[in-house]
Design a protein around this motif. Structure first.
Motif, PDB file in Angstrom:
ATOM      1  N   ALA A 130       0.959  -1.216   0.143  1.00  0.00           N
ATOM      2  CA  ALA A 130      -0.111  -0.138  -0.101  1.00  0.00           C
ATOM      3  C   ALA A 130       0.954   1.398  -0.040  1.00  0.00           C
ATOM      4  O   ALA A 130       2.004   1.296   0.677  1.00  0.00           O
ATOM      5  CB  ALA A 130      -0.814  -0.093   1.260  1.00  0.00           C
ATOM      6  N   LEU A 131       0.503   2.187  -0.907  1.00  0.00           N
ATOM      7  CA  LEU A 131       1.244   3.387  -0.992  1.00  0.00           C
ATOM      8  C   LEU A 131       0.301   4.552  -0.793  1.00  0.00           C
ATOM      9  O   LEU A 131      -0.877   4.475  -1.063  1.00  0.00           O
ATOM     10  CB  LEU A 131       1.863   3.675  -2.385  1.00  0.00           C
ATOM     11  CG  LEU A 131       2.670   2.489  -2.958  1.00  0.00           C
ATOM     12  CD1 LEU A 131       2.938   2.946  -4.316  1.00  0.00           C
ATOM     13  CD2 LEU A 131       3.874   2.310  -2.176  1.00  0.00           C
ATOM     14  N   GLU A 132       0.835   5.649  -0.322  1.00  0.00           N
ATOM     15  CA  GLU A 132      -0.066   6.954  -0.352  1.00  0.00           C
ATOM     16  C   GLU A 132       0.734   7.595  -1.346  1.00  0.00           C
ATOM     17  O   GLU A 132       2.127   7.841  -1.347  1.00  0.00           O
ATOM     18  CB  GLU A 132       0.155   7.614   1.100  1.00  0.00           C
ATOM     19  CG  GLU A 132      -0.626   8.753   1.065  1.00  0.00           C
ATOM     20  CD  GLU A 132      -0.839   9.607   2.617  1.00  0.00           C
ATOM     21  OE1 GLU A 132      -1.549   8.955   3.563  1.00  0.00           O
ATOM     22  OE2 GLU A 132       0.136  10.191   2.868  1.00  0.00           O
ATOM     23  N   VAL A 133       0.181   8.492  -2.412  1.00  0.00           N
ATOM     24  CA  VAL A 133       0.630   9.102  -3.335  1.00  0.00           C
ATOM     25  C   VAL A 133      -0.200  10.625  -3.479  1.00  0.00           C
ATOM     26  O   VAL A 133      -1.203  10.465  -3.413  1.00  0.00           O
ATOM     27  CB  VAL A 133       0.498   8.488  -4.756  1.00  0.00           C
ATOM     28  CG1 VAL A 133       1.569   7.155  -4.662  1.00  0.00           C
ATOM     29  CG2 VAL A 133      -0.895   8.125  -5.034  1.00  0.00           C
ATOM     30  N   GLN A 134       0.592  11.466  -3.924  1.00  0.00           N
ATOM     31  CA  GLN A 134      -0.194  12.759  -4.316  1.00  0.00           C
ATOM     32  C   GLN A 134       0.587  12.936  -5.631  1.00  0.00           C
ATOM     33  O   GLN A 134       1.631  13.792  -5.921  1.00  0.00           O
ATOM     34  CB  GLN A 134       0.471  13.759  -3.258  1.00  0.00           C
ATOM     35  CG  GLN A 134      -0.158  13.775  -1.910  1.00  0.00           C
ATOM     36  CD  GLN A 134       0.448  14.582  -0.974  1.00  0.00           C
ATOM     37  OE1 GLN A 134       1.822  15.109  -1.317  1.00  0.00           O
ATOM     38  NE2 GLN A 134      -0.330  15.053  -0.044  1.00  0.00           N
ATOM     39  N   PRO A 135      -0.418  12.885  -6.635  1.00  0.00           N
ATOM     40  CA  PRO A 135      -0.175  12.962  -8.059  1.00  0.00           C
ATOM     41  C   PRO A 135       0.157  14.471  -8.449  1.00  0.00           C
ATOM     42  O   PRO A 135      -0.689  15.336  -7.708  1.00  0.00           O
ATOM     43  CB  PRO A 135      -1.481  12.342  -8.931  1.00  0.00           C
ATOM     44  CG  PRO A 135      -2.006  11.604  -7.856  1.00  0.00           C
ATOM     45  CD  PRO A 135      -1.648  11.916  -6.685  1.00  0.00           C
ATOM     46  N   LYS A 136       0.851  15.030  -9.222  1.00  0.00           N
ATOM     47  CA  LYS A 136       0.977  16.393  -9.617  1.00  0.00           C
ATOM     48  C   LYS A 136       0.211  16.803 -10.932  1.00  0.00           C
ATOM     49  O   LYS A 136       0.201  17.701 -11.249  1.00  0.00           O
ATOM     50  CB  LYS A 136       2.617  16.727  -9.833  1.00  0.00           C
ATOM     51  CG  LYS A 136       3.025  16.090 -10.973  1.00  0.00           C
ATOM     52  CD  LYS A 136       4.427  16.529 -10.959  1.00  0.00           C
ATOM     53  CE  LYS A 136       5.081  17.132 -12.255  1.00  0.00           C
ATOM     54  NZ  LYS A 136       6.607  17.337 -12.451  1.00  0.00           N
TER      55      LYS A 136
END
Length: 122
Positions: free
Chosen positions: A15-21
């Motif tokens: 599981a990852l937490e991501v903040q796409p740009k």
């Protein structure tokens, strides 16, 4: 501030937490020899916009060619989660289809990046 999403593999080991740009609808596919076989639409994420929440030990690394790009996938279920880009090593590309609650079929056709004629290959 960028929106935050949770990304996971099929079996839940990673599981990852991501903040796409970029917006989800702006995901692209790549036609390099590896990505075209994988087929996943990808989003750009800055290096500090990705956090492994669980399963770092389940991630397997695959590299080929110049060994610049680093492709990770779950060693249990085989799902591609993300890669460190060759085109911009200051970014990750993440698998749009692995974002929880997101279905790529909800979006119109995705654009393509020309990975066959990559500038690093010239």
């Amino acid at each position: 501030m960028a929106e935050t999403y949770r990304l996971s593999c099929h079996c839940g080991a990673v599981a990852l937490e991501v903040q796409p740009k970029q917006a989800l609808a702006d995901a692209k596919r790549c036609d390099c020899s590896y990505c075209r076989r994988r087929g996943a639409p990808m989003l750009a994420v800055p290096l500090d916009g990705l956090t492994v929440l669980k399963g770092e030990d389940a991630l397997t690394l695959y590299q080929f060619g110049t060994h610049t790009a680093r492709h990770w996938f779950c060693s249990v279920c085989g799902i591609y989660t993300h890669h460190r880009r060759r085109s911009n090593p200051n970014e990750y590309g993440i698998n749009l289809g692995a974002l929880e609650g997101v279905n790529p079929s909800d979006f119109p056709e995705f654009g393509w990046n020309d990975g066959v004629n990559h500038p690093s290959d010239r």
